[in-house]
Design a protein around this motif. Structure first.
Motif, mmCIF file in Angstrom:
data_model
loop_
_atom_site.group_PDB
_atom_site.id
_atom_site.type_symbol
_atom_site.label_atom_id
_atom_site.label_comp_id
_atom_site.label_asym_id
_atom_site.label_seq_id
_atom_site.Cartn_x
_atom_site.Cartn_y
_atom_site.Cartn_z
ATOM 1 N N GLY A 1 -29.690 24.695 47.095
ATOM 2 C CA GLY A 1 -29.871 26.063 46.533
ATOM 3 C C GLY A 1 -31.015 26.890 47.255
ATOM 4 N N HIS A 2 -30.946 28.013 46.857
ATOM 5 C CA HIS A 2 -31.874 29.100 47.560
ATOM 6 C C HIS A 2 -32.996 29.497 46.606
ATOM 7 N N TYR A 3 -34.171 29.348 46.912
ATOM 8 C CA TYR A 3 -35.231 29.651 45.859
ATOM 9 C C TYR A 3 -35.350 31.283 46.118
ATOM 10 N N SER A 4 -35.542 31.491 47.503
ATOM 11 C CA SER A 4 -35.927 32.758 47.964
ATOM 12 C C SER A 4 -35.489 33.097 49.507
ATOM 13 N N PRO A 5 -35.535 34.174 49.887
ATOM 14 C CA PRO A 5 -34.871 34.250 51.376
ATOM 15 C C PRO A 5 -35.695 33.059 52.322
ATOM 16 N N ARG A 6 -37.062 32.820 52.044
ATOM 17 C CA ARG A 6 -37.441 31.849 52.886
ATOM 18 C C ARG A 6 -37.689 30.452 52.547
ATOM 19 N N TRP A 7 -37.215 30.444 51.379
ATOM 20 C CA TRP A 7 -37.426 28.853 50.646
ATOM 21 C C TRP A 7 -36.091 28.271 50.187
ATOM 22 N N LEU A 8 -35.728 27.070 50.510
ATOM 23 C CA LEU A 8 -34.714 26.429 49.965
ATOM 24 C C LEU A 8 -34.967 25.460 49.018
ATOM 25 N N VAL A 9 -34.204 25.020 48.322
ATOM 26 C CA VAL A 9 -34.169 23.948 47.473
ATOM 27 C C VAL A 9 -33.354 22.775 48.034
ATOM 28 N N VAL A 10 -34.068 21.622 48.203
ATOM 29 C CA VAL A 10 -33.431 20.387 48.913
ATOM 30 C C VAL A 10 -33.704 19.255 47.910
ATOM 31 N N LYS A 11 -32.532 18.344 47.942
ATOM 32 C CA LYS A 11 -32.548 17.112 47.388
ATOM 33 C C LYS A 11 -32.451 15.734 48.312
ATOM 34 N N ARG A 12 -33.465 14.917 47.627
ATOM 35 C CA ARG A 12 -33.759 13.728 48.680
ATOM 36 C C ARG A 12 -34.334 12.649 47.647
ATOM 37 N N GLN A 13 -33.329 11.473 47.738
ATOM 38 C CA GLN A 13 -33.336 10.388 46.928
ATOM 39 C C GLN A 13 -33.519 10.572 45.174
ATOM 40 N N GLY A 14 -33.062 11.541 44.875
ATOM 41 C CA GLY A 14 -32.914 12.007 43.440
ATOM 42 C C GLY A 14 -33.781 12.817 43.064
ATOM 43 N N ALA B 1 -38.420 23.598 50.294
ATOM 44 C CA ALA B 1 -38.753 23.519 51.609
ATOM 45 C C ALA B 1 -38.458 24.848 52.389
ATOM 46 N N PRO B 2 -39.370 25.368 53.342
ATOM 47 C CA PRO B 2 -39.370 26.542 54.039
ATOM 48 C C PRO B 2 -38.119 26.493 54.767
ATOM 49 N N SER B 3 -37.373 27.446 54.798
ATOM 50 C CA SER B 3 -36.105 27.564 55.777
ATOM 51 C C SER B 3 -36.354 27.298 57.134
ATOM 52 N N ALA B 4 -37.368 27.675 57.671
ATOM 53 C CA ALA B 4 -37.904 27.787 58.824
ATOM 54 C C ALA B 4 -38.020 26.410 59.435
ATOM 55 N N MET B 5 -38.242 25.525 58.649
ATOM 56 C CA MET B 5 -38.447 24.026 59.133
ATOM 57 C C MET B 5 -37.412 23.182 59.023
ATOM 58 N N LEU B 6 -36.104 23.694 58.365
ATOM 59 C CA LEU B 6 -34.962 22.890 58.352
ATOM 60 C C LEU B 6 -34.060 23.198 59.291
ATOM 61 N N PHE B 7 -33.490 22.096 59.914
ATOM 62 C CA PHE B 7 -32.258 22.515 60.860
ATOM 63 C C PHE B 7 -31.466 21.223 60.921
ATOM 64 N N SER B 8 -30.400 21.202 61.501
ATOM 65 C CA SER B 8 -29.426 20.111 61.634
ATOM 66 C C SER B 8 -28.976 19.814 63.057
ATOM 67 N N PRO B 9 -29.853 19.140 63.746
ATOM 68 C CA PRO B 9 -29.482 19.035 65.410
ATOM 69 C C PRO B 9 -28.147 18.465 65.422
ATOM 70 N N ASP B 10 -27.508 18.959 66.380
ATOM 71 C CA ASP B 10 -26.145 18.246 66.502
ATOM 72 C C ASP B 10 -26.107 17.371 67.978
ATOM 73 N N GLY B 11 -27.285 17.208 68.665
ATOM 74 C CA GLY B 11 -27.161 16.927 69.968
ATOM 75 C C GLY B 11 -28.553 17.259 70.740
ATOM 76 N N PRO B 12 -28.565 16.798 71.964
ATOM 77 C CA PRO B 12 -29.736 17.158 72.773
ATOM 78 C C PRO B 12 -29.912 18.835 72.901
ATOM 79 N N THR B 13 -31.254 19.156 73.266
ATOM 80 C CA THR B 13 -31.666 20.662 73.194
ATOM 81 C C THR B 13 -31.284 21.074 74.622
#
Length: 206
Positions: A11-24, A29-41
């Motif tokens: 979910g989204h808490y605000s434009p800069r903050w997301l709600v994330v779920k881990r181990q229940g 979490a700040p959206s700027a620090m989340l990413f989904s790497p799909d391979g080498p940069t």
């Protein structure tokens, strides 16, 4: 939530903050620090930065032989190098275990764009020591605004959309990543020079 953790955005808490779920559990979490790497940069010119397929992070690592040295000698050299390179061992060293032969530190590299302060790129350096050799790992590169005027944190250098988070154009984000990795390569060379210095008179012997 610990850095480099895997989590699911729920979910989204605000434009800069997301709600994330881990181990229940749910976290903000700040959206700027989340990413989904799909391979080498890959930089704009096609250069592929060193990539660890396990951690999904840019990672410089290697094992260097230093014949004729003990683990304790290499530990002292590595500790002194960290203190001199980062100005303060107390500020940079996050973990030290002489018996195990392990040092972990966190450092920063300043970012300057068009002559102005544009924050810094932080990183983690781990040095393992054994008799006659050492191993280094330099990783966890991430851009932080650090209070710089009109600059936002772009987050991990692996982010393909870092320019959207902080800089507005791909060329600037590319330069930040290129400069940071060039600095990393210089650090590695400087570490090797310090670790492989020829034995001479001990300065403490007077």
């Amino acid at each position: 939530m610990a850095a480099n953790s895997n989590a699911t955005v729920v979910g989204h808490y605000s434009p800069r903050w997301l709600v994330v779920k881990r181990q229940g559990f749910l976290y903000l979490a700040p959206s700027a620090m989340l990413f989904s790497p799909d391979g080498p940069t890959r930089l704009l010119d096609g250069t592929v930065l060193p990539f660890d397929s396990d951690t999904k992070r840019i990672s410089y690592q290697g094992v260097v032989e230093v014949p004729g040295t003990t683990k304790d000698q290499l530990y002292v050299r590595a500790y002194e190098w960290l203190a001199k390179t980062y100005r303060s061992a107390n500020a940079v060293i996050q973990m030290q275990d002489k018996e195990a032969g392990r040092l972990v530190g966190k450092g920063v590299m300043k970012v300057t764009l068009r002559g102005f302060n544009a924050g810094y790129v932080q990183h983690t350096i781990t040095i393992y020591l054994k008799d006659g050799r050492y191993k280094y790992i330099l990783t966890d590169f991430a851009h932080e605004a650090g209070g710089a005027k009109d600059v936002y944190s772009a987050g991990p250098l692996e982010r393909p959309d870092g320019e959207v988070m902080a800089f507005g154009d791909k060329k600037t984000w590319d330069k930040v990543r290129r400069d940071a990795t060039a600095d990393a390569e210089l650090l590695i060379k400087d570490l090797q020079a310090a670790m492989t210095v020829k034995a001479g008179k001990d300065p403490s012997d007077f």
